[in-house]
Motif scaffolding. Structure first.
Motif, PDB file in Angstrom:
ATOM      1  N   ALA A 202     -99.774  96.574 -59.506  1.00 37.61           N
ATOM      2  CA  ALA A 202     -99.999  96.040 -58.161  1.00 37.61           C
ATOM      3  C   ALA A 202     -98.848  96.359 -57.218  1.00 37.61           C
ATOM      4  CB  ALA A 202    -100.217  94.533 -58.222  1.00 37.61           C
ATOM      5  N   GLY A 203     -97.717  96.763 -57.774  1.00 39.19           N
ATOM      6  CA  GLY A 203     -96.577  97.104 -56.932  1.00 39.19           C
ATOM      7  C   GLY A 203     -95.664  95.938 -56.623  1.00 39.19           C
ATOM      8  N   LEU A 204     -95.732  94.872 -57.430  1.00 38.37           N
ATOM      9  CA  LEU A 204     -94.822  93.744 -57.209  1.00 38.37           C
ATOM     10  C   LEU A 204     -93.395  94.209 -57.471  1.00 38.37           C
ATOM     11  CD1 LEU A 204     -96.621  90.674 -58.813  1.00 38.37           C
ATOM     12  CD2 LEU A 204     -96.987  91.772 -56.613  1.00 38.37           C
ATOM     13  N   SER A 205     -92.482  93.725 -56.658  1.00 32.73           N
ATOM     14  CA  SER A 205     -91.088  94.150 -56.803  1.00 32.73           C
ATOM     15  C   SER A 205     -90.169  92.947 -56.877  1.00 32.73           C
ATOM     16  CB  SER A 205     -90.678  95.028 -55.616  1.00 32.73           C
ATOM     17  OG  SER A 205     -90.823  94.319 -54.400  1.00 32.73           O
ATOM     18  N   THR A 206     -89.047  93.153 -57.527  1.00 26.79           N
ATOM     19  CA  THR A 206     -88.044  92.099 -57.665  1.00 26.79           C
ATOM     20  C   THR A 206     -87.221  91.997 -56.390  1.00 26.79           C
ATOM     21  OG1 THR A 206     -87.893  92.505 -60.036  1.00 26.79           O
ATOM     22  CG2 THR A 206     -86.072  91.319 -59.000  1.00 26.79           C
ATOM     23  N   GLN A 207     -87.120  90.789 -55.871  1.00 24.17           N
ATOM     24  CA  GLN A 207     -86.265  90.526 -54.702  1.00 24.17           C
ATOM     25  C   GLN A 207     -85.448  89.283 -55.024  1.00 24.17           C
ATOM     26  OE1 GLN A 207     -88.469  90.376 -51.014  1.00 24.17           O
ATOM     27  NE2 GLN A 207     -89.697  92.150 -51.538  1.00 24.17           N
ATOM     28  N   LYS A 208     -84.360  89.501 -55.736  1.00 20.65           N
ATOM     29  CA  LYS A 208     -83.584  88.382 -56.277  1.00 20.65           C
ATOM     30  C   LYS A 208     -83.101  87.436 -55.183  1.00 20.65           C
ATOM     31  CE  LYS A 208     -81.558  86.170 -59.640  1.00 20.65           C
ATOM     32  NZ  LYS A 208     -82.340  85.406 -60.612  1.00 20.65           N
ATOM     33  N   GLU A 209     -82.842  87.974 -53.977  1.00 20.02           N
ATOM     34  CA  GLU A 209     -82.316  87.125 -52.906  1.00 20.02           C
ATOM     35  C   GLU A 209     -83.420  86.312 -52.241  1.00 20.02           C
ATOM     36  OE1 GLU A 209     -83.937  90.762 -51.010  1.00 20.02           O
ATOM     37  OE2 GLU A 209     -82.755  90.297 -52.802  1.00 20.02           O
ATOM     38  N   ALA A 210     -84.675  86.615 -52.569  1.00 22.47           N
ATOM     39  CA  ALA A 210     -85.799  85.923 -51.935  1.00 22.47           C
ATOM     40  C   ALA A 210     -86.076  84.596 -52.633  1.00 22.47           C
ATOM     41  CB  ALA A 210     -87.044  86.801 -51.977  1.00 22.47           C
ATOM     42  N   SER A 211     -86.540  83.611 -51.860  1.00 22.82           N
ATOM     43  CA  SER A 211     -87.003  82.353 -52.434  1.00 22.82           C
ATOM     44  C   SER A 211     -88.444  82.531 -52.891  1.00 22.82           C
ATOM     45  CB  SER A 211     -86.935  81.239 -51.381  1.00 22.82           C
ATOM     46  OG  SER A 211     -85.602  80.993 -50.982  1.00 22.82           O
ATOM     47  N   LEU A 212     -88.792  81.914 -54.015  1.00 19.76           N
ATOM     48  CA  LEU A 212     -90.161  81.990 -54.528  1.00 19.76           C
ATOM     49  C   LEU A 212     -90.877  80.685 -54.213  1.00 19.76           C
ATOM     50  CD1 LEU A 212     -92.320  83.525 -56.169  1.00 19.76           C
ATOM     51  CD2 LEU A 212     -91.408  82.396 -58.225  1.00 19.76           C
ATOM     52  N   ILE A 213     -92.036  80.818 -53.554  1.00 20.99           N
ATOM     53  CA  ILE A 213     -92.844  79.664 -53.175  1.00 20.99           C
ATOM     54  C   ILE A 213     -94.123  79.695 -53.994  1.00 20.99           C
ATOM     55  CG2 ILE A 213     -93.816  78.356 -51.260  1.00 20.99           C
ATOM     56  CD1 ILE A 213     -90.843  79.070 -50.895  1.00 20.99           C
ATOM     57  N   GLY A 214     -94.507  78.560 -54.568  1.00 18.62           N
ATOM     58  CA  GLY A 214     -95.707  78.493 -55.383  1.00 18.62           C
ATOM     59  C   GLY A 214     -96.717  77.503 -54.833  1.00 18.62           C
ATOM     60  N   LEU A 215     -97.992  77.901 -54.859  1.00 17.22           N
ATOM     61  CA  LEU A 215     -99.074  77.043 -54.398  1.00 17.22           C
ATOM     62  C   LEU A 215    -100.180  77.003 -55.446  1.00 17.22           C
ATOM     63  CD1 LEU A 215     -98.380  79.213 -51.749  1.00 17.22           C
ATOM     64  CD2 LEU A 215     -99.423  77.269 -50.614  1.00 17.22           C
ATOM     65  N   GLY A 216    -101.057  76.028 -55.316  1.00 16.67           N
ATOM     66  CA  GLY A 216    -102.208  75.931 -56.199  1.00 16.67           C
ATOM     67  C   GLY A 216    -102.137  74.697 -57.083  1.00 16.67           C
ATOM     68  N   GLY A 217    -103.290  74.345 -57.656  1.00 16.40           N
ATOM     69  CA  GLY A 217    -103.378  73.140 -58.467  1.00 16.40           C
ATOM     70  C   GLY A 217    -102.465  73.139 -59.666  1.00 16.40           C
ATOM     71  N   ALA A 218    -102.297  74.290 -60.311  1.00 15.19           N
ATOM     72  CA  ALA A 218    -101.439  74.349 -61.501  1.00 15.19           C
ATOM     73  C   ALA A 218     -99.994  74.025 -61.147  1.00 15.19           C
ATOM     74  CB  ALA A 218    -101.531  75.728 -62.148  1.00 15.19           C
ATOM     75  N   VAL A 219     -99.513  74.538 -60.010  1.00  9.26           N
ATOM     76  CA  VAL A 219     -98.135  74.249 -59.586  1.00  9.26           C
ATOM     77  C   VAL A 219     -97.993  72.765 -59.261  1.00  9.26           C
ATOM     78  CG1 VAL A 219     -96.296  74.834 -57.970  1.00  9.26           C
ATOM     79  CG2 VAL A 219     -97.930  76.589 -58.664  1.00  9.26           C
ATOM     80  N   PHE A 220     -99.005  72.194 -58.611  1.00  6.86           N
ATOM     81  CA  PHE A 220     -98.985  70.762 -58.300  1.00  6.86           C
ATOM     82  C   PHE A 220     -98.830  69.938 -59.575  1.00  6.86           C
ATOM     83  CE2 PHE A 220    -101.395  66.789 -58.109  1.00  6.86           C
ATOM     84  CZ  PHE A 220    -100.822  66.150 -57.023  1.00  6.86           C
ATOM     85  N   PHE A 221     -99.626  70.249 -60.604  1.00  6.31           N
ATOM     86  CA  PHE A 221     -99.564  69.444 -61.828  1.00  6.31           C
ATOM     87  C   PHE A 221     -98.318  69.756 -62.659  1.00  6.31           C
ATOM     88  CE2 PHE A 221    -104.058  68.910 -60.730  1.00  6.31           C
ATOM     89  CZ  PHE A 221    -104.106  67.512 -60.751  1.00  6.31           C
ATOM     90  N   LEU A 222     -97.812  70.971 -62.586  1.00 10.02           N
ATOM     91  CA  LEU A 222     -96.508  71.234 -63.210  1.00 10.02           C
ATOM     92  C   LEU A 222     -95.440  70.342 -62.594  1.00 10.02           C
ATOM     93  CD1 LEU A 222     -96.514  75.143 -63.464  1.00 10.02           C
ATOM     94  CD2 LEU A 222     -96.231  73.561 -65.381  1.00 10.02           C
ATOM     95  N   ARG A 223     -95.437  70.266 -61.280  1.00  4.48           N
ATOM     96  CA  ARG A 223     -94.461  69.422 -60.580  1.00  4.48           C
ATOM     97  C   ARG A 223     -94.645  67.957 -60.960  1.00  4.48           C
ATOM     98  NH1 ARG A 223     -93.936  69.025 -53.944  1.00  4.48           N
ATOM     99  NH2 ARG A 223     -92.581  67.188 -53.856  1.00  4.48           N
ATOM    100  N   LYS A 224     -95.896  67.516 -61.008  1.00  2.00           N
ATOM    101  CA  LYS A 224     -96.167  66.116 -61.315  1.00  2.00           C
ATOM    102  C   LYS A 224     -95.699  65.749 -62.715  1.00  2.00           C
ATOM    103  CE  LYS A 224     -99.722  62.812 -60.043  1.00  2.00           C
ATOM    104  NZ  LYS A 224    -101.091  62.636 -59.507  1.00  2.00           N
ATOM    105  N   ILE A 225     -96.014  66.607 -63.676  1.00  2.00           N
ATOM    106  CA  ILE A 225     -95.641  66.339 -65.064  1.00  2.00           C
ATOM    107  C   ILE A 225     -94.128  66.423 -65.255  1.00  2.00           C
ATOM    108  CG2 ILE A 225     -95.792  67.230 -67.423  1.00  2.00           C
ATOM    109  CD1 ILE A 225     -98.678  68.125 -66.691  1.00  2.00           C
ATOM    110  N   LEU A 226     -93.508  67.484 -64.735  1.00  2.00           N
ATOM    111  CA  LEU A 226     -92.068  67.671 -64.939  1.00  2.00           C
ATOM    112  C   LEU A 226     -91.249  66.599 -64.237  1.00  2.00           C
ATOM    113  CD1 LEU A 226     -91.833  71.568 -64.710  1.00  2.00           C
ATOM    114  CD2 LEU A 226     -91.619  70.140 -66.758  1.00  2.00           C
TER     115      LEU A 226
END
Length: 321
Positions: A202-226
């Motif tokens: 897909a052409g995804l590239s590493t950008q170490k200086e970039a912040s990673l933002i996550g969305l979606g139900g799985a991220v919500f429940f990961l946050r809730k559980i953790l």
């Protein structure tokens, strides 16, 4: 043009859930959330092949779910509603027929977004998040049941926006014999290899200086559980650690769905079966992007569509309420 105080709604037919967002126009092109509602509505079978064909039961489920969400919106005296659909409707072999029948019964056109449109609307929604507004370099993803949207932003420019067929239900059906049982290590390894190849292609590239933002139900429940396991209130921490996500994947993958529900009471029944696979996808994406943490955001596709509806109503010249 919408008047200040008017309410608009966006209903999003996803692959695992269907959701409604209601916002109020605060001033020109500015919106404020009023209410939201999410209902389980699985349209991709976790054990199915890559071919999607809506069953009669799924068609009835979509229709009843939409009727409930339209009734929910009506209670808020919504001025305009936009109804969008994503991966399941993009790929279903009987999508046109089902779409026509639903539109006839509810009197509302369904806008089936392309993968790129979905990614761009998600990105537009993210720009409304105060946590993201100050971030100059950003990578973001939204994991659903049918697809994974990935976006990159440098300064104010969207430099990458793609929709990949790597949703949790898609990966579950492709690699795992039964997601209600503990996941087999050989199947996990195969899924990992395929995900990494797909990320590269897909052409995804590493950008170490970039912040990673996550969305979606799985991220919500990961946050809730953790956060619960750390003794932290949900609102106190929106940043999730890669190693914690990886460890939670290992734990949940070793359990049956029944035991996941016992071990993680925050997980709803319609997510407990695919939760380990969703966690695996997120962990592998973070590893590929060399990101140690991600920031959870709520400003998703529905916010992006609502904002564009208010600022550019001519893009949504659709019939219905």
């Amino acid at each position: 043009m919408f008047d200040i105080g008017q309410k608009v709604a966006v209903i999003d037919i996803g692959s695992n859930t269907t959701k409604a967002l209601i916002v109020r126009v605060e001033r020109e092109k500015i919106i404020q959330e009023v209410a939201s509602k999410s209902l389980p509505c699985r349209l991709i079978d976790s054990g199915a092949s890559e071919i999607i064909n809506f069953s009669k039961a799924q068609q009835d489920l979509v229709l009843s779910t939409l009727k409930e969400l339209f009734a929910f919106c009506a209670r808020y005296q919504v001025f305009k509603t936009v109804l969008v659909a994503t991966e399941a409707f993009r790929k279903s072999t009987n999508s046109a027929k089902v779409r026509s029948e639903i539109e006839c019964q509810i009197g509302q056109e369904i806008l089936i977004l392309s993968g790129k449109e979905e990614a761009k609307y998600i990105f537009h929604g993210l720009t409304l998040d105060p946590l993201v507004a100050s971030v100059s370099s950003m990578q973001a993803f939204d994991l659903g049941g049918g697809s994974l949207e990935v976006m990159h932003r440098n300064l104010d420019e969207l430099s990458f926006a793609e929709s990949l067929p790597l949703g949790a239900l898609k990966i579950s059906g492709k690699f795992f014999t039964s997601i209600d049982l503990p996941l087999e290590k050989a199947q996990v390894s195969s899924a990992r290899n395929m995900l990494n190849e797909a990320f590269k292609y897909a052409g995804l590239s590493t950008q170490k200086e970039a912040s990673l933002i996550g969305l979606g139900g799985a991220v919500f429940f990961l946050r809730k559980i953790l956060n619960r396991e750390a003794g932290i209130a949900f609102d106190e921490r929106c940043r999730l650690d890669f190693h914690k996500i990886q460890e939670l994947f290992e734990r949940s993958a070793s359990l049956t769905t029944e035991d996941r529900l016992k071990s993680f009471p925050d997980l709803p029944g319609n997510r407990a079966d695919i939760f380990p696979v969703a966690s695996l996808i997120i962990a592998e994406l973070m590893k590929f992007l060399k990101q140690d943490t991600l920031i959870h955001s709520f400003f998703n596709l529905r916010f992006g569509v609502a904002a564009c509806l208010v600022s550019k109503p001519e893009l949504f010249n659709v019939s219905g309420q």
